[in-house]
Every structure is written in C-alpha cells, then in structure tokens.
Write a protein that holds these residues in place. Sequence first.
Motif, PDB file in Angstrom:
ATOM      1  N   THR A 221       0.839  -1.182   0.000  1.00  0.00           N
ATOM      2  CA  THR A 221       0.000   0.000   0.000  1.00  0.00           C
ATOM      3  C   THR A 221       0.883   1.244   0.000  1.00  0.00           C
ATOM      4  OG1 THR A 221      -1.686  -1.176   1.245  1.00  0.00           O
ATOM      5  CG2 THR A 221      -1.827   1.208   1.235  1.00  0.00           C
ATOM      6  N   SER A 222       0.647   2.132  -0.932  1.00  0.00           N
ATOM      7  CA  SER A 222       1.447   3.352  -1.003  1.00  0.00           C
ATOM      8  C   SER A 222       0.620   4.551  -0.553  1.00  0.00           C
ATOM      9  CB  SER A 222       1.967   3.573  -2.425  1.00  0.00           C
ATOM     10  OG  SER A 222       0.894   3.746  -3.314  1.00  0.00           O
ATOM     11  N   GLU A 223       1.328   5.585  -0.180  1.00  0.00           N
ATOM     12  CA  GLU A 223       0.693   6.803   0.302  1.00  0.00           C
ATOM     13  C   GLU A 223       1.333   7.985  -0.407  1.00  0.00           C
ATOM     14  OE1 GLU A 223       0.137   9.131   4.577  1.00  0.00           O
ATOM     15  OE2 GLU A 223       1.176   7.218   4.500  1.00  0.00           O
ATOM     16  N   SER A 224       0.543   8.966  -0.773  1.00  0.00           N
ATOM     17  CA  SER A 224       1.063  10.169  -1.416  1.00  0.00           C
ATOM     18  C   SER A 224       1.233  11.271  -0.377  1.00  0.00           C
ATOM     19  CB  SER A 224       0.114  10.646  -2.514  1.00  0.00           C
ATOM     20  OG  SER A 224       0.047   9.691  -3.541  1.00  0.00           O
ATOM     21  N   LEU A 225       2.388  11.911  -0.417  1.00  0.00           N
ATOM     22  CA  LEU A 225       2.707  12.980   0.530  1.00  0.00           C
ATOM     23  C   LEU A 225       3.174  14.210  -0.230  1.00  0.00           C
ATOM     24  CD1 LEU A 225       4.873  10.804   2.950  1.00  0.00           C
ATOM     25  CD2 LEU A 225       2.470  11.385   3.235  1.00  0.00           C
ATOM     26  N   GLU A 226       3.296  15.293   0.481  1.00  0.00           N
ATOM     27  CA  GLU A 226       3.858  16.512  -0.096  1.00  0.00           C
ATOM     28  C   GLU A 226       5.068  16.912   0.718  1.00  0.00           C
ATOM     29  OE1 GLU A 226       1.005  19.632  -0.531  1.00  0.00           O
ATOM     30  OE2 GLU A 226      -0.383  18.375  -1.655  1.00  0.00           O
ATOM     31  N   GLY A 227       5.966  17.647   0.092  1.00  0.00           N
ATOM     32  CA  GLY A 227       7.160  18.097   0.781  1.00  0.00           C
ATOM     33  C   GLY A 227       7.929  19.083  -0.072  1.00  0.00           C
ATOM     34  N   THR A 228       9.173  19.321   0.322  1.00  0.00           N
ATOM     35  CA  THR A 228      10.074  20.186  -0.441  1.00  0.00           C
ATOM     36  C   THR A 228      11.438  19.518  -0.517  1.00  0.00           C
ATOM     37  OG1 THR A 228      10.706  21.399   1.544  1.00  0.00           O
ATOM     38  CG2 THR A 228       8.948  22.356   0.211  1.00  0.00           C
ATOM     39  N   MET A 229      12.214  19.962  -1.497  1.00  0.00           N
ATOM     40  CA  MET A 229      13.550  19.436  -1.675  1.00  0.00           C
ATOM     41  C   MET A 229      14.546  20.530  -1.295  1.00  0.00           C
ATOM     42  SD  MET A 229      14.918  17.227  -4.898  1.00  0.00           S
ATOM     43  CE  MET A 229      13.276  17.152  -5.520  1.00  0.00           C
ATOM     44  N   PRO A 230      15.188  20.422  -0.122  1.00  0.00           N
ATOM     45  CA  PRO A 230      16.139  21.457   0.279  1.00  0.00           C
ATOM     46  C   PRO A 230      17.383  21.465  -0.605  1.00  0.00           C
ATOM     47  CG  PRO A 230      15.918  19.760   1.987  1.00  0.00           C
ATOM     48  CD  PRO A 230      15.028  19.390   0.857  1.00  0.00           C
ATOM     49  N   ALA A 231      18.127  22.574  -0.563  1.00  0.00           N
ATOM     50  CA  ALA A 231      19.368  22.689  -1.338  1.00  0.00           C
ATOM     51  C   ALA A 231      20.365  21.657  -0.826  1.00  0.00           C
ATOM     52  CB  ALA A 231      19.935  24.092  -1.208  1.00  0.00           C
ATOM     53  N   GLN A 232      21.072  21.028  -1.734  1.00  0.00           N
ATOM     54  CA  GLN A 232      22.090  20.026  -1.405  1.00  0.00           C
ATOM     55  C   GLN A 232      23.025  19.879  -2.583  1.00  0.00           C
ATOM     56  OE1 GLN A 232      19.908  16.119  -1.100  1.00  0.00           O
ATOM     57  NE2 GLN A 232      18.223  17.543  -1.255  1.00  0.00           N
TER      58      GLN A 232
ATOM     59  N   PHE B  19       5.731  16.310  -4.907  1.00  0.00           N
ATOM     60  CA  PHE B  19       4.842  15.206  -4.551  1.00  0.00           C
ATOM     61  C   PHE B  19       5.730  13.986  -4.301  1.00  0.00           C
ATOM     62  CE2 PHE B  19       2.075  17.742  -7.409  1.00  0.00           C
ATOM     63  CZ  PHE B  19       1.097  18.069  -6.482  1.00  0.00           C
ATOM     64  N   VAL B  20       5.471  13.281  -3.216  1.00  0.00           N
ATOM     65  CA  VAL B  20       6.281  12.135  -2.809  1.00  0.00           C
ATOM     66  C   VAL B  20       5.365  10.934  -2.613  1.00  0.00           C
ATOM     67  CG1 VAL B  20       7.865  11.262  -1.048  1.00  0.00           C
ATOM     68  CG2 VAL B  20       7.852  13.689  -1.614  1.00  0.00           C
ATOM     69  N   THR B  21       5.844   9.755  -2.998  1.00  0.00           N
ATOM     70  CA  THR B  21       5.124   8.518  -2.729  1.00  0.00           C
ATOM     71  C   THR B  21       5.965   7.690  -1.769  1.00  0.00           C
ATOM     72  OG1 THR B  21       4.079   8.527  -4.893  1.00  0.00           O
ATOM     73  CG2 THR B  21       4.156   6.430  -3.753  1.00  0.00           C
ATOM     74  N   VAL B  22       5.297   7.045  -0.823  1.00  0.00           N
ATOM     75  CA  VAL B  22       5.981   6.189   0.147  1.00  0.00           C
ATOM     76  C   VAL B  22       5.256   4.851   0.227  1.00  0.00           C
ATOM     77  CG1 VAL B  22       4.685   7.148   2.096  1.00  0.00           C
ATOM     78  CG2 VAL B  22       6.844   6.001   2.517  1.00  0.00           C
ATOM     79  N   ARG B  23       6.028   3.784   0.324  1.00  0.00           N
ATOM     80  CA  ARG B  23       5.493   2.453   0.603  1.00  0.00           C
ATOM     81  C   ARG B  23       6.575   1.674   1.331  1.00  0.00           C
ATOM     82  NH1 ARG B  23       7.460  -1.860  -1.729  1.00  0.00           N
ATOM     83  NH2 ARG B  23       8.475  -1.699  -3.729  1.00  0.00           N
ATOM     84  N   ARG B  24       6.195   0.583   1.951  1.00  0.00           N
ATOM     85  CA  ARG B  24       7.157  -0.227   2.690  1.00  0.00           C
ATOM     86  C   ARG B  24       7.808  -1.258   1.772  1.00  0.00           C
ATOM     87  NH1 ARG B  24       3.472  -1.747   7.487  1.00  0.00           N
ATOM     88  NH2 ARG B  24       2.563   0.284   7.730  1.00  0.00           N
ATOM     89  N   SER B  25       9.048  -1.583   2.082  1.00  0.00           N
ATOM     90  CA  SER B  25       9.757  -2.630   1.361  1.00  0.00           C
ATOM     91  C   SER B  25       9.133  -3.971   1.718  1.00  0.00           C
ATOM     92  CB  SER B  25      11.234  -2.622   1.755  1.00  0.00           C
ATOM     93  OG  SER B  25      11.876  -3.768   1.268  1.00  0.00           O
ATOM     94  N   TYR B  26       9.060  -4.881   0.747  1.00  0.00           N
ATOM     95  CA  TYR B  26       8.480  -6.195   0.999  1.00  0.00           C
ATOM     96  C   TYR B  26       9.347  -7.055   1.916  1.00  0.00           C
ATOM     97  CZ  TYR B  26       5.134  -5.260  -2.697  1.00  0.00           C
ATOM     98  OH  TYR B  26       4.142  -4.715  -3.456  1.00  0.00           O
ATOM     99  N   LEU B  27      10.640  -6.855   1.894  1.00  0.00           N
ATOM    100  CA  LEU B  27      11.526  -7.719   2.671  1.00  0.00           C
ATOM    101  C   LEU B  27      11.947  -7.120   4.006  1.00  0.00           C
ATOM    102  CD1 LEU B  27      13.758  -9.054  -0.224  1.00  0.00           C
ATOM    103  CD2 LEU B  27      11.785 -10.135   0.840  1.00  0.00           C
TER     104      LEU B  27
ATOM    105  N   TRP C 107      10.001   8.048  -2.931  1.00  0.00           N
ATOM    106  CA  TRP C 107      10.481   8.541  -4.213  1.00  0.00           C
ATOM    107  C   TRP C 107       9.659   9.754  -4.616  1.00  0.00           C
ATOM    108  CZ3 TRP C 107       7.922   3.956  -3.715  1.00  0.00           C
ATOM    109  CH2 TRP C 107       6.748   3.790  -4.434  1.00  0.00           C
ATOM    110  N   VAL C 108      10.336  10.649  -5.335  1.00  0.00           N
ATOM    111  CA  VAL C 108       9.727  11.901  -5.777  1.00  0.00           C
ATOM    112  C   VAL C 108       8.951  11.627  -7.051  1.00  0.00           C
ATOM    113  CG1 VAL C 108      10.171  14.275  -6.505  1.00  0.00           C
ATOM    114  CG2 VAL C 108      11.615  13.217  -4.758  1.00  0.00           C
ATOM    115  N   ASN C 109       7.686  12.079  -7.095  1.00  0.00           N
ATOM    116  CA  ASN C 109       6.855  11.880  -8.289  1.00  0.00           C
ATOM    117  C   ASN C 109       6.872  13.068  -9.218  1.00  0.00           C
ATOM    118  OD1 ASN C 109       5.993   9.327  -7.716  1.00  0.00           O
ATOM    119  ND2 ASN C 109       4.210   9.998  -6.595  1.00  0.00           N
TER     120      ASN C 109
END
Length: 149
Positions: free
Chosen positions: A55-66, A105-113, A120-122
Amino acid sequence: MVIFFAIGATGGITFWFISVRSRFEFRRSFLRESIGLIGVVIVTSFSLYVYYLGTSESLEGTMPAQNAEFLSSSSRAVQIELSNGIFVTASLPANLPFRPGCPIFVTVRRSYLTTESLYWVNGYKDSPFVNVWQILEQSKRNDIPRSCE
C-alpha cells in the motif's frame, strides 16, 4: 520477486492438490484436501502480506538545497523534507531534474523484505510537465526554473 514467485508457486500447487482428485482410498483424498487447504491459507497470507506492505501513500514536501546537479546521471538519492517536518532520503527518478526549494509530490510504501519505508519523488507542484524534460522543446525547457529559492 521472491514473494511473488512464492505466491504463484503456492497457488499452483494448491490448485493441483484441490483440482486433481484421486479415486483411491479416503486417506489419500483427505490428504490432498488438507494440503490444498493449507495452500489456500498460505496464498491468502502471502496476498495479505503483499497488500499490506504494498500500500502506497502520497505525501507533499520540499527538496532542500544540497550537492546535486539540475540534471545528473549519478546518484539519484536526495534528501527531502516532508510537509510534517521530517527529513528522509528519497529516490529522484532519472526523468526528473533536481530543483532545490521546490514543492514536490512524494510517494511512500514499505519494502516487501525489510518493511522499511521507501520514498520517491513523483513530480513538482509548480511544474507538472517537468517529468517529460527529455522530450520538451528547448524553449519549453528554458521556461522551467532551475530552483524555487
């Protein structure tokens, strides 16, 4: 892939045990139905496991300078700040340029293992077509700002 292979193999074995009936003694039929029932339980358990972790979830965020370039073929792991203030490492797909300070926009899900969260950034909220960067005409590329700071 191992989990999906296990689900498919268990499903195939279960089908074989349930569908192939023997005309021999009761014990053999009882054994096949018992193994088939165990197979159904295993397939159901695997399916619920994959569904729960997939199950994945959509989130919001920002990408700081790096230290990352606008376009880079090197490591695509970037630090991002989610809207709740948590900093995580996310994968930046090859078709997205790095743009510091931009809302994403960011998507998050758990690793199967390992059951750790994978991010990851969408895409970018301010430039929805930046994900097709490679096929844009040069004039359209020039219209996309390199940062939002």
